[in-house]
Each structure stands twice: as structure tokens, then as C-alpha cells.
Write an enzyme that holds these catalytic residues in place. Structure first.
Site, PDB file in Angstrom:
ATOM      1  N   TYR A   1      32.033  70.603   9.150  1.00  0.00           N
ATOM      2  CA  TYR A   1      31.011  69.913   8.272  1.00  0.00           C
ATOM      3  C   TYR A   1      29.712  70.190   8.807  1.00  0.00           C
ATOM      4  O   TYR A   1      28.852  69.215   8.583  1.00  0.00           O
ATOM      5  CB  TYR A   1      31.233  68.009   8.210  1.00  0.00           C
ATOM      6  CG  TYR A   1      31.826  67.440   9.364  1.00  0.00           C
ATOM      7  CD1 TYR A   1      33.170  66.934   9.044  1.00  0.00           C
ATOM      8  CD2 TYR A   1      31.519  67.307  10.778  1.00  0.00           C
ATOM      9  CE1 TYR A   1      33.778  66.084   9.983  1.00  0.00           C
ATOM     10  CE2 TYR A   1      32.136  66.611  11.610  1.00  0.00           C
ATOM     11  CZ  TYR A   1      33.303  66.117  11.450  1.00  0.00           C
ATOM     12  OH  TYR A   1      33.826  65.421  12.201  1.00  0.00           O
TER      13      TYR A   1
ATOM     14  N   CYS B   1      38.439  84.696  15.712  1.00  0.00           N
ATOM     15  CA  CYS B   1      38.352  85.648  14.532  1.00  0.00           C
ATOM     16  C   CYS B   1      38.386  84.860  13.046  1.00  0.00           C
ATOM     17  O   CYS B   1      39.293  84.783  12.420  1.00  0.00           O
ATOM     18  CB  CYS B   1      39.721  86.143  14.873  1.00  0.00           C
ATOM     19  SG  CYS B   1      39.723  87.328  15.934  1.00  0.00           S
ATOM     20  N   GLU B   2      37.106  84.436  13.151  1.00  0.00           N
ATOM     21  CA  GLU B   2      36.822  83.400  11.908  1.00  0.00           C
ATOM     22  C   GLU B   2      35.287  83.702  11.522  1.00  0.00           C
ATOM     23  O   GLU B   2      34.575  83.209  12.601  1.00  0.00           O
ATOM     24  CB  GLU B   2      37.008  81.984  11.925  1.00  0.00           C
ATOM     25  CG  GLU B   2      38.407  81.624  11.981  1.00  0.00           C
ATOM     26  CD  GLU B   2      39.196  81.747  10.631  1.00  0.00           C
ATOM     27  OE1 GLU B   2      38.437  81.680   9.550  1.00  0.00           O
ATOM     28  OE2 GLU B   2      40.413  81.772  10.503  1.00  0.00           O
TER      29      GLU B   2
ATOM     30  N   TYR C   1      33.886  63.901  19.844  1.00  0.00           N
ATOM     31  CA  TYR C   1      34.621  64.735  18.810  1.00  0.00           C
ATOM     32  C   TYR C   1      34.438  66.369  19.146  1.00  0.00           C
ATOM     33  O   TYR C   1      34.540  67.331  18.150  1.00  0.00           O
ATOM     34  CB  TYR C   1      34.043  64.516  17.321  1.00  0.00           C
ATOM     35  CG  TYR C   1      34.121  62.845  17.096  1.00  0.00           C
ATOM     36  CD1 TYR C   1      35.398  62.530  16.616  1.00  0.00           C
ATOM     37  CD2 TYR C   1      33.181  62.235  17.022  1.00  0.00           C
ATOM     38  CE1 TYR C   1      35.579  61.154  16.616  1.00  0.00           C
ATOM     39  CE2 TYR C   1      33.253  60.762  16.918  1.00  0.00           C
ATOM     40  CZ  TYR C   1      34.441  60.325  16.519  1.00  0.00           C
ATOM     41  OH  TYR C   1      34.706  59.007  16.296  1.00  0.00           O
TER      42      TYR C   1
ATOM     43  N   GLY D   1      30.634  53.740  13.952  1.00  0.00           N
ATOM     44  CA  GLY D   1      29.651  54.523  13.027  1.00  0.00           C
ATOM     45  C   GLY D   1      28.406  54.503  13.299  1.00  0.00           C
ATOM     46  O   GLY D   1      27.773  55.079  12.612  1.00  0.00           O
TER      47      GLY D   1
ATOM     48  N   GLU E   1      33.352  48.799  17.114  1.00  0.00           N
ATOM     49  CA  GLU E   1      34.170  49.957  17.404  1.00  0.00           C
ATOM     50  C   GLU E   1      33.315  51.180  17.787  1.00  0.00           C
ATOM     51  O   GLU E   1      33.523  51.888  16.910  1.00  0.00           O
ATOM     52  CB  GLU E   1      35.211  50.226  16.618  1.00  0.00           C
ATOM     53  CG  GLU E   1      36.416  49.157  16.367  1.00  0.00           C
ATOM     54  CD  GLU E   1      37.257  49.342  15.431  1.00  0.00           C
ATOM     55  OE1 GLU E   1      38.484  49.065  15.621  1.00  0.00           O
ATOM     56  OE2 GLU E   1      37.006  50.180  14.164  1.00  0.00           O
ATOM     57  N   PRO E   2      32.300  51.173  18.688  1.00  0.00           N
ATOM     58  CA  PRO E   2      31.760  52.342  18.821  1.00  0.00           C
ATOM     59  C   PRO E   2      32.482  53.587  19.378  1.00  0.00           C
ATOM     60  O   PRO E   2      33.019  53.179  20.509  1.00  0.00           O
ATOM     61  CB  PRO E   2      30.672  52.067  19.714  1.00  0.00           C
ATOM     62  CG  PRO E   2      31.090  50.594  20.624  1.00  0.00           C
ATOM     63  CD  PRO E   2      32.040  50.229  19.720  1.00  0.00           C
TER      64      PRO E   2
ATOM     65  N   ARG F   1      32.906  71.384  15.123  1.00  0.00           N
ATOM     66  CA  ARG F   1      32.324  70.354  13.997  1.00  0.00           C
ATOM     67  C   ARG F   1      31.429  71.158  12.984  1.00  0.00           C
ATOM     68  O   ARG F   1      31.204  70.739  12.053  1.00  0.00           O
ATOM     69  CB  ARG F   1      31.557  69.301  14.735  1.00  0.00           C
ATOM     70  CG  ARG F   1      32.445  68.238  15.479  1.00  0.00           C
ATOM     71  CD  ARG F   1      31.766  67.019  15.877  1.00  0.00           C
ATOM     72  NE  ARG F   1      31.331  66.198  15.219  1.00  0.00           N
ATOM     73  CZ  ARG F   1      29.936  66.149  14.689  1.00  0.00           C
ATOM     74  NH1 ARG F   1      29.135  66.972  15.638  1.00  0.00           N
ATOM     75  NH2 ARG F   1      29.467  65.630  13.903  1.00  0.00           N
TER      76      ARG F   1
ATOM     77  N   ARG G   1      31.113  57.634  19.146  1.00  0.00           N
ATOM     78  CA  ARG G   1      30.318  58.805  19.310  1.00  0.00           C
ATOM     79  C   ARG G   1      29.000  57.848  20.236  1.00  0.00           C
ATOM     80  O   ARG G   1      28.662  58.571  20.979  1.00  0.00           O
ATOM     81  CB  ARG G   1      29.920  59.504  18.247  1.00  0.00           C
ATOM     82  CG  ARG G   1      28.847  59.185  17.410  1.00  0.00           C
ATOM     83  CD  ARG G   1      28.522  59.788  16.234  1.00  0.00           C
ATOM     84  NE  ARG G   1      29.561  59.799  15.515  1.00  0.00           N
ATOM     85  CZ  ARG G   1      30.122  60.924  14.501  1.00  0.00           C
ATOM     86  NH1 ARG G   1      29.489  62.367  14.893  1.00  0.00           N
ATOM     87  NH2 ARG G   1      31.240  60.724  13.941  1.00  0.00           N
TER      88      ARG G   1
HETATM   89  C1  PLP Z   1      35.987  57.103  13.975  1.00  0.00           C
HETATM   90  C2  PLP Z   1      36.388  55.447  13.960  1.00  0.00           C
HETATM   91  C3  PLP Z   1      35.409  54.611  14.667  1.00  0.00           C
HETATM   92  C4  PLP Z   1      34.368  55.276  15.691  1.00  0.00           C
HETATM   93  O1  PLP Z   1      33.495  55.945  14.635  1.00  0.00           O
HETATM   94  P1  PLP Z   1      31.979  56.571  15.521  1.00  0.00           P
HETATM   95  O2  PLP Z   1      31.223  57.192  14.538  1.00  0.00           O
HETATM   96  O3  PLP Z   1      32.596  57.304  16.673  1.00  0.00           O
HETATM   97  O4  PLP Z   1      31.482  55.443  16.118  1.00  0.00           O
HETATM   98  C5  PLP Z   1      35.644  53.081  14.753  1.00  0.00           C
HETATM   99  N1  PLP Z   1      36.580  52.705  14.114  1.00  0.00           N
HETATM  100  C6  PLP Z   1      37.477  53.413  13.110  1.00  0.00           C
HETATM  101  C7  PLP Z   1      38.495  52.834  12.652  1.00  0.00           C
HETATM  102  C8  PLP Z   1      37.199  54.680  13.043  1.00  0.00           C
HETATM  103  O5  PLP Z   1      38.106  55.488  12.296  1.00  0.00           O
END
Ligand code: PLP
Length: 432
Positions: A335, A362-363, A391, A249, A291-292, A331, A294
Site C-alpha cells: 500500500y 525479482c519484482e 507490520y 488504529g 487494542e493498540p 508495506r 502499531r
Molecule cells: C489490526 C487491528 C488492531 C491494531 O491496529 P493498529 O493499527 O496496529 O493499532 C486492533 N484490533 C483489530 C481488530 C485489528 O484488526
């Protein structure tokens, strides 16, 4: 100057990525095309790996969240950089295994893994299954028992943190489809059940508080909440869990005005908190995962398009239409995501033209950005949308039966195909 170090302007006034002229790339590979800079991706991987080494004595593993961009070449790069992988479906797992990604370094996520996905995960020996709910826990235990295996899991916990991000990508609170809530007692019940399951080995806990987060406080807070819960687990069940997965995140630059923290700062701050707070609570310092997604690929990628019609509606707005849209980048319609857009062949000119960049689907909502400043463009100009590495391809569809664009990988000015663009034949391939 732009959102990423890998983007520049050359002597011709053309936009470059990874040293390659984007106008030449557009000519060679056609448009639309996703273009990624391999060195930028590797640089980001290394930053995360190094930050665990430096700040946490290497007692952890950085997993690339492959949902951000999953293809064989990405899996190869991530494997080569010594990271693990987080997958959320059988398809992502298959992609990883098809390039011999070490299964023990794969974490399998998802709030509703199917029976066959769980069997696939057990059969391929993934390192950890991140269990989301009781149904899954019971099913997984049964599958493992039938195969005479013991499956290592983490439980997905909702730490209940408000991470100040877009509602759609906020996942930490009670009202989320992901995981077990602590407050309601579900989480401790899940721990008890996991501990009592003969073919389950509960290694630890997982949380993920959202995406595109700029502040560090929510991550620190989440780490503390999780450690508090680990203490509760220890006190109530006697089990001392050894692993803590703090999710991803980390925010990236979509606009020049965005100012995310350097990724290394995250590990610096969080590892301090984890080490100190675990000590305070009398817990062993856990093995840590991050867990990077993006932050590995987002700003390393751009999408190239060709401008078609330019339509000015007096006193309303100007639509600049491109040869892609929500099919390759949903995207904005999903959002209202921010993007910076540059005319690749006029990159050194002023961006003083206010345009709404529209896709060809067509949107009416098929837009890439509304009323954004770009260079004054005309048909056949090349537009580059920046920070589309994450994404975009992974969320792409064939809406309107438009083939998905290729992925071009650039390194030191040299370009190669990483994923072929789809053809019309591909579009009808499964039609009977
Ligand atoms: C989406 C997600 C990530 C990665 O999120 P980013 O915003 O791309 O870093 C990591 N772990 C889990 C469980 C996710 O659902």
C-alpha cells in the site's frame, strides 16, 4: 528530530537507536536486521495502561494487537507491562501461550477462524472470542457444548465509520469482510442468537474502525454508535451488555512531518464520551478494551540494510539497491506506505540525494520508497528505514527463498537477539 525519541545521532555521526550505534549493530548482527528499542516499547505500553487508569478509573484493559509484531519476546514484554493480548490465529495464540501469557487476558479475533483454532481457543481458555459471523457463533457454541464449557464472547460490529485512511485498511463500513452491520439488522440478529446460545456468554461488543488514524473524531463517533447499539440491544432483548472493545488504529509517525496525537489524548477524549453518553442513554458505563498495535511497536523499530548497487538512469532516477526488500517489508508494494530512510553511517550529513530504494527481489515493484531524500550513498553504506517495528517482521515472507532477518532488541545501548535470523537450512526445513 526523527520519527521517534529513541532515534538519535552520536558523536561519530552514526544513527543510534535506544543508545546503540546502528553501524556497530549492523556489523555485529549483519544486515538486514530489525532493531527494536525495548524502552520505547515499554513506554508506549505504559502510556496506554496509564491512560485507562487515569481517565477511566482502570475499568478497562489495553490489549496489544499482536499481529503488529508477534514473537515470544514481545509477548513477554507485554505480559510484564500488564497488558492483555489480541491474537488473530492459532499461531499467535501458540506464541503467547508458549511464554505463559495469561489466557484470560487474550482476545481471539479473526473473520474466519478455523474449526481447530476455535477448539484451541476454547481448550486454552482465552478470555474472549471476538465472534465475526453466524457460522462461527454456531460452531463455537457447539464446540463449547461438547466440552461442557461456557465461552465468553464479544460480537464484532461494523459501526460504519469512515476513518479517512487507506482503503485497504478501512474496516468499519458495510462493505467489509469483518463483522456484523448494524444498518442491515444482522448485528441485532447476531445478538439474539448469541443470547439464545446455551454455551455462549455474550459479554459485549467490539469494533475496529481502521488503522493509522490521526483524528480523534472517528473514535468518538464509533464509541457513540456502539453505545446507541447497546441501547437498542437493551430495548429489544432486555440484555445489558457490560463490555465495549473500541479496537486500535492509533496513528504513528512514519515521516517527520506526521503529527499523530499523543496516545493518552485518545483515552482522555473517548472515556469522556463513553461515560457521558452511557449516562445520557441510561446505560451502565461499560468495561472498555482498546487494542493498540502499531502504536506500541511501530516507531520503536528500524530496519538496517547494506547498500549494494547504485544505479543512476540519466533523467529518470537513481536506484539504490539494498540487501532486503519486500520479503522483510512488504508495506510499500502492498500500500505504498511512507517511510523515512537515513544513511546510518552518514546520519549527520544532509539528506540531499533523491533515490529510489529498491529491494533485491525479482519484482519491479519491490521498493521500499520512491524518490525519497537520503544522504548521498555508495555501496557498503548502511541504510536505516525508520518506523518499521510494526507490520514488517509480522508480514515478512521467504519470497525468492530469502531468509527472514533477525530481530535485535536494544535497551540502554545494549543489544541482544530476540529472534534469530533464518538460515538456508531453515528455508528447506519442511521440504520433503
Ligand atoms: C489490526 C487491528 C488492531 C491494531 O491496529 P493498529 O493499527 O496496529 O493499532 C486492533 N484490533 C483489530 C481488530 C485489528 O484488526
Amino acid at each position: 528530530m526523527y520519527v521517534s525519541d529513541c532515534i538519535d545521532i552520536n558523536a561519530k555521526g552514526h544513527l543510534t537507536i535506544g543508545g546503540a550505534d546502528t553501524v556497530e549493530l549492523a556489523e555485529k548482527f549483519g544486515t538486514p536486521a530489525y532493531v527494536l528499542d525495548e524502552d520505547e516499547i515499554r513506554k508506549n505500553c505504559r502510556a496506554f495502561v496509564k491512560s485507562i487508569d487515569d481517565n477511566y478509573n482502570g475499568n478497562g484493559l489495553a490489549l496489544y494487537a499482536s499481529k503488529a509484531l508477534c514473537c515470544k519476546e514481545m509477548c513477554r514484554i507485554v505480559k510484564d507491562e500488564g497488558m492483555g493480548l489480541d491474537v488473530v490465529s492459532g499461531g499467535e495464540l501458540f506464541t503467547a501461550l508458549s511464554v505463559d501469557f495469561p489466557a484470560e487476558k487474550i482476545c481471539f479475533h479473526g473473520n474466519n477462524k478455523t474449526y481447530s483454532e476455535l477448539v484451541y481457543a476454547v481448550d486454552s481458555g482465552v478470555g474472549r472470542v471476538i465472534v465475526d459471523n453466524i457460522t462461527e457463533l454456531e460452531t463455537l457454541n457447539k464446540i463449547a457444548a461438547e466440552k461442557n464449557k461456557k465461552v465468553r464472547i464479544l460480537l464484532r460490529i461494523k459501526p460504519g465509520i469512515d476513518a479517512h485512511t487507506h482503503d485497504f485498511i478501512k474496516t468499519g463500513q458495510i462493505d467489509s469482510k469483518f463483522g456484523f452491520a448494524i444498518e442491515t439488522g444482522e448485528a441485532i440478529e447476531a445478538v439474539r442468537l448469541a443470547l439464545a446460545s446455551s454455551n455462549i456468554d455474550l459479554s459485549g461488543l467490539h469494533c475496529h474502525i481502521g488503522s493509522q488514524i490521526f483524528e480523534l473524531d472517528p473514535f468518538e463517533l464509533a464509541a457513540k454508535v456502539m453505545l446507541d447499539f447497546m441501547l437498542l440491544v437493551k430495548n429489544k432483548t432486555g440484555a445489558e451488555l457490560s463490555e465495549l472493545n473500541l479496537g486500535g488504529g492509533f496513528g504513528i509517525k512514519y515521516l517527520s512531518s506526521d503529527s499523530p496525537r499523543p496516545f493518552t489524548e485518545y483515552m482522555e477524549r473517548v472515556s469522556k464520551v463513553v461515560k457521558a453518553y452511557a449516562g445520557e442513554l441510561g446505560l451502565k458505563v461499560p468495561f472498555i478494551y482498546i487494542e493498540p498495535g502499531r502504536s506500541i511497536v511501530g516507531a520503536a523499530g528500524i530496519t538496517l540494510y547494506t547498500v549494494g548497487a547504485v544505479k543512476t538512469i540519466p533523467n529518470v532516477r537513481t536506484y539504490v539497491s539494498i540487501d532486503g526488500g519486500m520479503g522483510d517489508n512488504p508495506r510499500y508494494i502492498l500500500y505504498q506506505a511512507d517511510y523515512e530512510i537515513v544513511c546510518a553511517n552518514k546520519a549527520n550529513r544532509e539528506r540531499d540525494f533523491v533515490a529510489t530504494v529498491a529491494g533485491k527481489c525479482c519484482e519491479s515493484g519491490d521498493l521500499i520508497q520512491e524518490n525519497t531524500k537520503i544522504q548521498r550513498v555508495q555501496p557498503c553504506d548502511i541504510l536505516a528505514v525508520l518506523s518499521t517495528g510494526a507490520y514488517n517482521y509480522s508480514m515478512a515472507s521467504n519470497y525468492n527463498r530469502i531468509p527472514r532477518p533477525p530481530i535485535v532488541m536494544v535497551q540502554n545501548g545494549k543489544a541482544r537477539l530476540a529472534v534469530k535470523g533464518e538460515t538456508y537450512e531453515d528455508i528447506v526445513r519442511n521440504d520433503i
